[in-house]
Scaffold this motif. Sequence first.
Motif, mmCIF file in Angstrom:
data_model
loop_
_atom_site.group_PDB
_atom_site.id
_atom_site.type_symbol
_atom_site.label_atom_id
_atom_site.label_comp_id
_atom_site.label_asym_id
_atom_site.label_seq_id
_atom_site.Cartn_x
_atom_site.Cartn_y
_atom_site.Cartn_z
ATOM 1 N N ALA A 1 -21.984 113.348 95.288
ATOM 2 C CA ALA A 1 -21.293 112.730 94.084
ATOM 3 C C ALA A 1 -20.090 112.170 94.720
ATOM 4 N N PRO A 2 -19.386 111.128 94.678
ATOM 5 C CA PRO A 2 -17.671 110.695 94.338
ATOM 6 C C PRO A 2 -17.096 111.863 94.274
ATOM 7 N N ASP A 3 -15.801 112.146 94.656
ATOM 8 C CA ASP A 3 -14.561 113.155 94.163
ATOM 9 C C ASP A 3 -14.138 112.405 92.822
ATOM 10 N N VAL A 4 -14.140 111.816 92.737
ATOM 11 C CA VAL A 4 -13.156 110.691 91.864
ATOM 12 C C VAL A 4 -14.002 109.251 91.205
ATOM 13 N N VAL A 5 -14.225 108.913 90.392
ATOM 14 C CA VAL A 5 -15.083 108.459 89.810
ATOM 15 C C VAL A 5 -14.164 106.662 88.335
ATOM 16 N N ASN A 6 -14.313 105.781 88.478
ATOM 17 C CA ASN A 6 -13.948 105.175 87.374
ATOM 18 C C ASN A 6 -14.866 105.396 86.830
ATOM 19 N N LEU A 7 -15.049 104.946 85.327
ATOM 20 C CA LEU A 7 -15.590 104.686 84.419
ATOM 21 C C LEU A 7 -14.965 104.063 83.178
ATOM 22 N N ASN A 8 -15.361 103.243 81.902
ATOM 23 C CA ASN A 8 -14.974 103.347 80.896
ATOM 24 C C ASN A 8 -15.345 104.805 79.952
ATOM 25 N N ALA A 9 -15.049 103.933 78.863
ATOM 26 C CA ALA A 9 -14.762 105.078 77.391
ATOM 27 C C ALA A 9 -16.691 105.723 77.191
ATOM 28 N N GLU A 10 -17.328 104.109 76.834
ATOM 29 C CA GLU A 10 -18.592 104.791 76.493
ATOM 30 C C GLU A 10 -19.648 105.500 77.809
ATOM 31 N N MET A 11 -19.399 105.358 78.696
ATOM 32 C CA MET A 11 -20.238 105.403 80.282
ATOM 33 C C MET A 11 -19.079 107.164 80.592
ATOM 34 N N VAL A 12 -17.749 107.530 80.253
ATOM 35 C CA VAL A 12 -17.418 108.698 80.397
ATOM 36 C C VAL A 12 -18.042 109.944 78.788
ATOM 37 N N THR A 13 -18.587 108.952 77.519
ATOM 38 C CA THR A 13 -18.949 110.201 77.107
ATOM 39 C C THR A 13 -20.674 110.187 77.265
ATOM 40 N N GLY A 14 -21.555 109.308 77.400
ATOM 41 C CA GLY A 14 -22.645 109.159 78.400
ATOM 42 C C GLY A 14 -23.036 110.658 79.394
ATOM 43 N N PHE A 15 -21.539 110.734 80.422
ATOM 44 C CA PHE A 15 -21.545 111.708 81.354
ATOM 45 C C PHE A 15 -21.069 112.633 81.208
ATOM 46 N N TYR A 16 -20.270 112.715 80.135
ATOM 47 C CA TYR A 16 -19.902 114.597 79.316
ATOM 48 C C TYR A 16 -20.771 115.171 78.677
ATOM 49 N N ALA A 17 -22.262 113.897 78.233
ATOM 50 C CA ALA A 17 -23.289 114.522 76.742
ATOM 51 C C ALA A 17 -23.931 115.522 78.536
ATOM 52 N N GLN A 18 -24.255 114.354 79.605
ATOM 53 C CA GLN A 18 -24.892 114.877 80.624
ATOM 54 C C GLN A 18 -24.964 116.073 80.631
ATOM 55 N N GLY A 19 -23.192 116.807 80.524
ATOM 56 C CA GLY A 19 -22.461 118.170 81.420
ATOM 57 C C GLY A 19 -22.488 117.366 82.559
ATOM 58 N N ALA A 20 -22.265 116.375 83.321
ATOM 59 C CA ALA A 20 -22.158 115.743 85.070
ATOM 60 C C ALA A 20 -20.504 115.671 85.086
ATOM 61 N N LEU A 21 -19.452 116.049 83.802
ATOM 62 C CA LEU A 21 -18.398 115.858 84.116
ATOM 63 C C LEU A 21 -16.885 117.076 84.420
ATOM 64 N N GLU A 22 -16.637 117.350 85.011
ATOM 65 C CA GLU A 22 -15.434 118.045 85.339
ATOM 66 C C GLU A 22 -14.278 118.102 84.295
ATOM 67 N N PRO A 23 -13.988 118.945 83.343
ATOM 68 C CA PRO A 23 -13.080 119.655 82.343
ATOM 69 C C PRO A 23 -11.514 119.589 83.072
ATOM 70 N N LEU A 24 -10.712 118.445 83.193
ATOM 71 C CA LEU A 24 -9.123 118.248 83.908
ATOM 72 C C LEU A 24 -8.058 119.624 83.698
ATOM 73 N N ASN A 25 -8.681 119.968 82.420
ATOM 74 C CA ASN A 25 -7.598 120.758 81.580
ATOM 75 C C ASN A 25 -6.986 122.482 82.777
ATOM 76 N N ALA A 26 -7.120 122.522 83.692
ATOM 77 C CA ALA A 26 -7.366 123.701 84.228
ATOM 78 C C ALA A 26 -7.168 123.019 86.094
ATOM 79 N N ILE A 27 -7.434 122.268 86.235
ATOM 80 C CA ILE A 27 -7.219 121.472 87.122
ATOM 81 C C ILE A 27 -6.481 120.687 88.074
ATOM 82 N N ALA A 28 -5.431 119.645 86.437
ATOM 83 C CA ALA A 28 -5.111 119.535 87.259
ATOM 84 C C ALA A 28 -3.217 118.988 87.556
ATOM 85 N N PRO A 29 -2.644 118.690 88.376
ATOM 86 C CA PRO A 29 -1.655 119.672 88.692
ATOM 87 C C PRO A 29 -0.707 119.019 87.535
#
Length: 409
Positions: free
Chosen positions: A77-105
């Motif tokens: 998997a890439p470390d960072v990927v460019n997606l639109n809102a519909e894609m983000v929603t779909g991958f979030y629903a699949q549990g494929a994305l990492e929440p950023l609140n705890a890991i962002a600077p």
Amino acid sequence: MKRTLLLAAALSLGAAQAQKTELEYWTLSLKPFFTDLIEGQIKAFEKANPQYSVRWTDVPFDAVQQKLLSAIASGRAPDVVNLNAEMVTGFYAQGALEPLNAIAPKGALNTYLPRAKTAFTFDKQLYAVPWYWAPKVVAYNSEIFKKAGLSRPPRTTNELLAAAKTIKDKTGNYGFVPDLRNLEFLYLFREEGLPVLSKDGKRAVFNSPEHVKVIQTYLDLYKKGYIPEEAISKGYVAATELYGSGKLGMLITGPQFLIRVENDNKAAYDLTRVTSYPLGAGKVAHTPLMALAVPKASKNKEAAAKLATFMTDDTRQLEFAKATSTFPSTSGAAKDRYFTEGGKGAINESRLMMSRNIGSAEDLNVTVPEASRLHKAFKDGIESIFFNNRDIKATLDDVVRTWNAALAQ
């Protein structure tokens, strides 16, 4: 002695390079036009973070979802990927994305416009950082307006529809070509202050008399010849082509499309003036938004979050917006004089209008399970109304039942 020092230096440099962590960064359809820009921003990141190197891959828009699924499945998997809102929603629903609140600077996520973050926030966690968008404006042909006897551009949705009829009746040109493909009616509902889902998100509610009335309004315009068939089949492409040929009164657009008009027909461009996008009862304008996300399968999540927030900070977003004629999603970049001062010509006017409209801009993507299947059911229903004369209420009832069966699971 000199040779020894040179050898030691070479070994030291080699060791430093060997210790670098490589981050893989995917964007969507930015090569070759913006290669220099992105490569320059990557070099800036590497200079500021010498412990990392970045490998950039540009992916065709239509291929990114399948390629990302394949990459995740293969452990690459890439470390960072460019997606639109519909894609983000779909991958979030699949549990494929990492929440950023705890890991962002620290503090990095506070730089984005609140409305921009809304599209990527689920269960109070941000799953992608907002990048670029283009708030809608109305470009209008001043000569066609004069021939139609219109003294000013429309200020509300009702005035927009009335002006479109007047232009067609008085000049023979279409007044405007709304983009009615895909999920546009879901966005039009919300622009008119009508909900798509119940407040708890467990039921679809877009089959009320008010929802029927919205579709009926556009269906009547279509049947009476005020909207061409291309509004459903080609959308913005048809609108830009007509406007560029001087045969359309109003173009709902962003600056990137006005560049095409300037290139295709300078005479039509020189007659163009720009005004704010007329708002409906919802006082919001659907504005598709791009983002950068960190896949859960990334092996370098904190470093990936650092790269994603760096590439979308005020400096990088302003650079990108200037190069692409889009609008930034960070507070600092959005306030830059490049947008707030405007200038002569339709493209400069559109930047000023985007700046004035940013408070009403929001990506109105609808978050649902089985999004692809439910979205297809909605799109098929709309096409059956316009092309097969299906009853609006009966069609919406059928689509709502399909949605609710999935939402109930």
